[in-house]
Design a protein around this motif. Sequence first.
Motif, PDB file in Angstrom:
ATOM      1  N   ASP A 161       0.853  -1.192   0.000  1.00 33.17           N
ATOM      2  CA  ASP A 161       0.000   0.000   0.000  1.00 33.17           C
ATOM      3  C   ASP A 161       0.893   1.248   0.000  1.00 33.17           C
ATOM      4  O   ASP A 161       1.583   1.513   0.988  1.00 33.17           O
ATOM      5  CB  ASP A 161      -0.887  -0.029   1.249  1.00 33.17           C
ATOM      6  CG  ASP A 161      -1.808   1.171   1.365  1.00 33.17           C
ATOM      7  OD1 ASP A 161      -1.682   2.103   0.540  1.00 33.17           O
ATOM      8  OD2 ASP A 161      -2.640   1.180   2.286  1.00 33.17           O
ATOM      9  N   PRO A 162       0.904   2.031  -1.096  1.00 34.77           N
ATOM     10  CA  PRO A 162       1.805   3.192  -1.165  1.00 34.77           C
ATOM     11  C   PRO A 162       1.606   4.181  -0.027  1.00 34.77           C
ATOM     12  O   PRO A 162       2.579   4.737   0.500  1.00 34.77           O
ATOM     13  CB  PRO A 162       1.451   3.827  -2.522  1.00 34.77           C
ATOM     14  CG  PRO A 162       0.824   2.733  -3.314  1.00 34.77           C
ATOM     15  CD  PRO A 162       0.108   1.876  -2.321  1.00 34.77           C
ATOM     16  N   ALA A 163       0.355   4.399   0.378  1.00 35.95           N
ATOM     17  CA  ALA A 163       0.085   5.372   1.439  1.00 35.95           C
ATOM     18  C   ALA A 163       0.696   4.920   2.762  1.00 35.95           C
ATOM     19  O   ALA A 163       1.290   5.715   3.508  1.00 35.95           O
ATOM     20  CB  ALA A 163      -1.416   5.582   1.584  1.00 35.95           C
ATOM     21  N   ARG A 164       0.555   3.646   3.074  1.00 36.58           N
ATOM     22  CA  ARG A 164       1.104   3.149   4.340  1.00 36.58           C
ATOM     23  C   ARG A 164       2.618   2.990   4.273  1.00 36.58           C
ATOM     24  O   ARG A 164       3.311   3.224   5.261  1.00 36.58           O
ATOM     25  CB  ARG A 164       0.434   1.829   4.724  1.00 36.58           C
ATOM     26  CG  ARG A 164      -1.041   2.017   5.100  1.00 36.58           C
ATOM     27  CD  ARG A 164      -1.691   0.710   5.461  1.00 36.58           C
ATOM     28  NE  ARG A 164      -1.035   0.113   6.622  1.00 36.58           N
ATOM     29  CZ  ARG A 164      -1.120  -1.182   6.917  1.00 36.58           C
ATOM     30  NH1 ARG A 164      -1.801  -1.995   6.125  1.00 36.58           N
ATOM     31  NH2 ARG A 164      -0.524  -1.656   7.991  1.00 36.58           N
ATOM     32  N   LEU A 165       3.148   2.616   3.114  1.00 29.31           N
ATOM     33  CA  LEU A 165       4.599   2.528   2.971  1.00 29.31           C
ATOM     34  C   LEU A 165       5.247   3.889   3.228  1.00 29.31           C
ATOM     35  O   LEU A 165       6.336   3.973   3.800  1.00 29.31           O
ATOM     36  CB  LEU A 165       4.970   2.030   1.571  1.00 29.31           C
ATOM     37  CG  LEU A 165       4.751   0.544   1.295  1.00 29.31           C
ATOM     38  CD1 LEU A 165       4.982   0.247  -0.181  1.00 29.31           C
ATOM     39  CD2 LEU A 165       5.664  -0.326   2.150  1.00 29.31           C
ATOM     40  N   ALA A 166       4.546   4.946   2.807  1.00 30.31           N
ATOM     41  CA  ALA A 166       5.097   6.303   2.972  1.00 30.31           C
ATOM     42  C   ALA A 166       5.213   6.700   4.441  1.00 30.31           C
ATOM     43  O   ALA A 166       5.987   7.596   4.789  1.00 30.31           O
ATOM     44  CB  ALA A 166       4.226   7.309   2.231  1.00 30.31           C
ATOM     45  N   THR A 167       4.458   6.029   5.318  1.00 33.20           N
ATOM     46  CA  THR A 167       4.500   6.371   6.749  1.00 33.20           C
ATOM     47  C   THR A 167       5.585   5.590   7.493  1.00 33.20           C
ATOM     48  O   THR A 167       5.870   5.898   8.639  1.00 33.20           O
ATOM     49  CB  THR A 167       3.141   6.075   7.421  1.00 33.20           C
ATOM     50  OG1 THR A 167       2.913   4.654   7.469  1.00 33.20           O
ATOM     51  CG2 THR A 167       2.002   6.744   6.672  1.00 33.20           C
ATOM     52  N   LEU A 168       6.175   4.581   6.848  1.00 34.55           N
ATOM     53  CA  LEU A 168       7.179   3.775   7.518  1.00 34.55           C
ATOM     54  C   LEU A 168       8.543   4.448   7.446  1.00 34.55           C
ATOM     55  O   LEU A 168       8.893   5.064   6.434  1.00 34.55           O
ATOM     56  CB  LEU A 168       7.268   2.383   6.863  1.00 34.55           C
ATOM     57  CG  LEU A 168       6.000   1.532   6.861  1.00 34.55           C
ATOM     58  CD1 LEU A 168       6.291   0.193   6.183  1.00 34.55           C
ATOM     59  CD2 LEU A 168       5.476   1.312   8.263  1.00 34.55           C
ATOM     60  N   ASP A 169       9.295   4.303   8.507  1.00 38.58           N
ATOM     61  CA  ASP A 169      10.666   4.829   8.528  1.00 38.58           C
ATOM     62  C   ASP A 169      11.585   3.768   7.940  1.00 38.58           C
ATOM     63  O   ASP A 169      11.990   2.833   8.628  1.00 38.58           O
ATOM     64  CB  ASP A 169      11.082   5.198   9.951  1.00 38.58           C
ATOM     65  CG  ASP A 169      12.514   5.722  10.007  1.00 38.58           C
ATOM     66  OD1 ASP A 169      13.066   6.016   8.926  1.00 38.58           O
ATOM     67  OD2 ASP A 169      13.052   5.843  11.118  1.00 38.58           O
TER      68      ASP A 169
END
Length: 291
Positions: free
Chosen positions: A277-285
């Motif tokens: 999921d691009p949106a959730r990947l963007a929140t990962l450090d």
Amino acid sequence: MDEREFLAERFEEQRTKLRAVAYRMLGSVAEAEDAVQETWLRLSRTDTGDVDNLAAWLTTVVGRVCLTMLRSRTRRREEPLEFHLPDPLVSSADALDPEQEAILGDSVGIALLVVLETLDPAERLAFVLHDLFAVPFEEIARIVGRSEAATRQLASRARRRVRGAPAPDTGLASQREVIDAFVAAARGGDLERLMALLDPDVVVRTDGGPGRSSRVLRGPKEVAEGAMLFLRFAELARPAIVNGAAGAVGIVDGRPVSVAAFTVRGGRVAAMDILSDPARLATLDLTVLDS
């Protein structure tokens, strides 16, 4: 030191444990932080003069907050996703991040969290608080509003589901050896070798996010064919530690497109849980992978 400063100090002593409880309850790093913050707000508004064990009180409060959040999440989700992957905790392949290690405690692999996602909120609470944090059933019963006997049944049902999750091999080095062989076989198109590295009951679950492909593959042939297709598309599978176990981050055009958590059992891949999921990947450090 005034009373508020004293409470703040005591709360900070328990923060790591509270985050650990909330992460197991919610499977979301951001929501876990919200639950811990709400617990602090409730503490700051409460007369704790009659609280004999503040650590136990905080554990039950964060459990109550998480239960409310889980029930609200269930009501909001009009059409349940075929599969929802909890937030993975990603570290470099060389060492587990100390903060993540504190949250994970005893191994809390993605496979366990995936099973917890399938539980009823009250079942999840009963299992997490009692089996993982030794909270007495008497206390949990007050949170869920049921009898102690009924609460024991909640935990028992959850326990039966959890026992069905694959028990992973221990040892990052041996896990990595299996995964590296898996990636090499997939890249080389060696279907026979790839299938030999897969458990007969292997399952792959992919969470692409709302409106995107979220699917489940089962069995060595279907999983092997899917793996070869994906790894031809991804230019790099970067080794990583995902929830304390060996995993990988898929890279395309220099950016992460997936995080894969592997469960290795008996020297074979028993499960893969993939967040794309691009949106959730963007929140990962994922900056830890740059070191």
